[in-house]
Scaffold this motif. Structure first.
Motif, PDB file in Angstrom:
ATOM      1  N   GLN A  15      -6.759   5.005   0.067  1.00  0.00           N
ATOM      2  CA  GLN A  15      -7.244   6.327  -0.348  1.00  0.00           C
ATOM      3  C   GLN A  15      -8.542   6.680   0.353  1.00  0.00           C
ATOM      4  O   GLN A  15      -8.715   7.811   0.830  1.00  0.00           O
ATOM      5  CB  GLN A  15      -7.416   6.374  -1.867  1.00  0.00           C
ATOM      6  N   TRP A  63       1.764   6.883   2.690  1.00  0.00           N
ATOM      7  CA  TRP A  63       1.951   8.341   2.725  1.00  0.00           C
ATOM      8  C   TRP A  63       3.430   8.689   2.708  1.00  0.00           C
ATOM      9  O   TRP A  63       3.860   9.557   1.945  1.00  0.00           O
ATOM     10  CB  TRP A  63       1.254   8.912   3.961  1.00  0.00           C
ATOM     11  N   TYR A 101      -7.020  11.369  -2.052  1.00  0.00           N
ATOM     12  CA  TYR A 101      -6.610  11.138  -0.659  1.00  0.00           C
ATOM     13  C   TYR A 101      -7.293  12.091   0.328  1.00  0.00           C
ATOM     14  O   TYR A 101      -6.940  12.117   1.484  1.00  0.00           O
ATOM     15  CB  TYR A 101      -5.099  11.293  -0.538  1.00  0.00           C
TER      16      TYR A 101
END
Length: 189
Positions: A15, A63, A101
């Motif tokens: 993150q 992701w 993020y």
């Protein structure tokens, strides 16, 4: 609030790396800078990752899983007609809090990263293909012919990407605008 240093996980590092990417581009994905952001030693980084290349690979994998496969699974878990699934897809795609993020600009940052990095480019291409194919399938389930399914999927996905890019600097209700686009794409039943 940040977690105490003794409980940092690889996800915390991922993150933080995405926040660095979103703020300053791919060159900001550096162990020292991210450690500083997390207020921990660089040694903590090496507890979770072999090197920065391994972090980048895990970022892309994370992701792909969280921003594509998990969303598709969420939409598919809901019973209902394909039109409702398309609406649910818009809700989750525009309603997810991505601040951990780096915010809404992280997708654009990944696209920019992919312009210069072969691995990021390959993952982005895979993600785009998967997302478009999924949306295309939903339009097919709505009864559209294959060429229209493809065009509608590209228009909806392109709309999402464009609205994300515009919303970085302008207050845009991405959900409302994408819902209007979907309504225009869906012919009355």
């Amino acid at each position: 609030m940040r977690k105490p240093r003794s409980t940092l996980t690889s996800t915390d590092w991922i993150q933080a790396a995405f926040r660095a990417l979103a703020a300053d581009g791919p060159n900001a994905i550096r162990a020292e800078a991210i450690a500083r952001d997390l207020k921990v030693s660089k040694g903590s980084f090496y507890w979770h990752f072999k090197d920065v290349a391994a972090l980048k690979q895990q970022m892309l994998s994370h992701w792909k899983d969280k921003a594509t496969e998990a969303i598709i699974s969420y939409v598919e878990a809901a019973s209902g007609p394909p039109r409702e699934k398309l609406k649910r897809l818009i809700e989750v795609s525009t309603g997810t809090d991505t601040s951990a993020y780096g915010g809404v600009q992280v997708e654009a940052a990944i696209r920019d990263w992919a312009r210069y990095d072969d691995i990021a480019r390959a993952v982005l291409k895979s993600v785009d293909q998967r997302r478009i194919a999924y949306v295309e399938g939903l339009f097919s389930d709505c009864g559209y012919e294959p060429p229209d399914c493809r065009s509608n999927a590209l228009a909806l996905y392109g709309g999402l990407i464009g609205l994300e890019a515009l919303s970085v600097h302008s207050p845009i209700d991405r959900h409302a605008e994408l819902a209007k686009l979907l309504k225009a794409l869906l012919a009355p039943e």
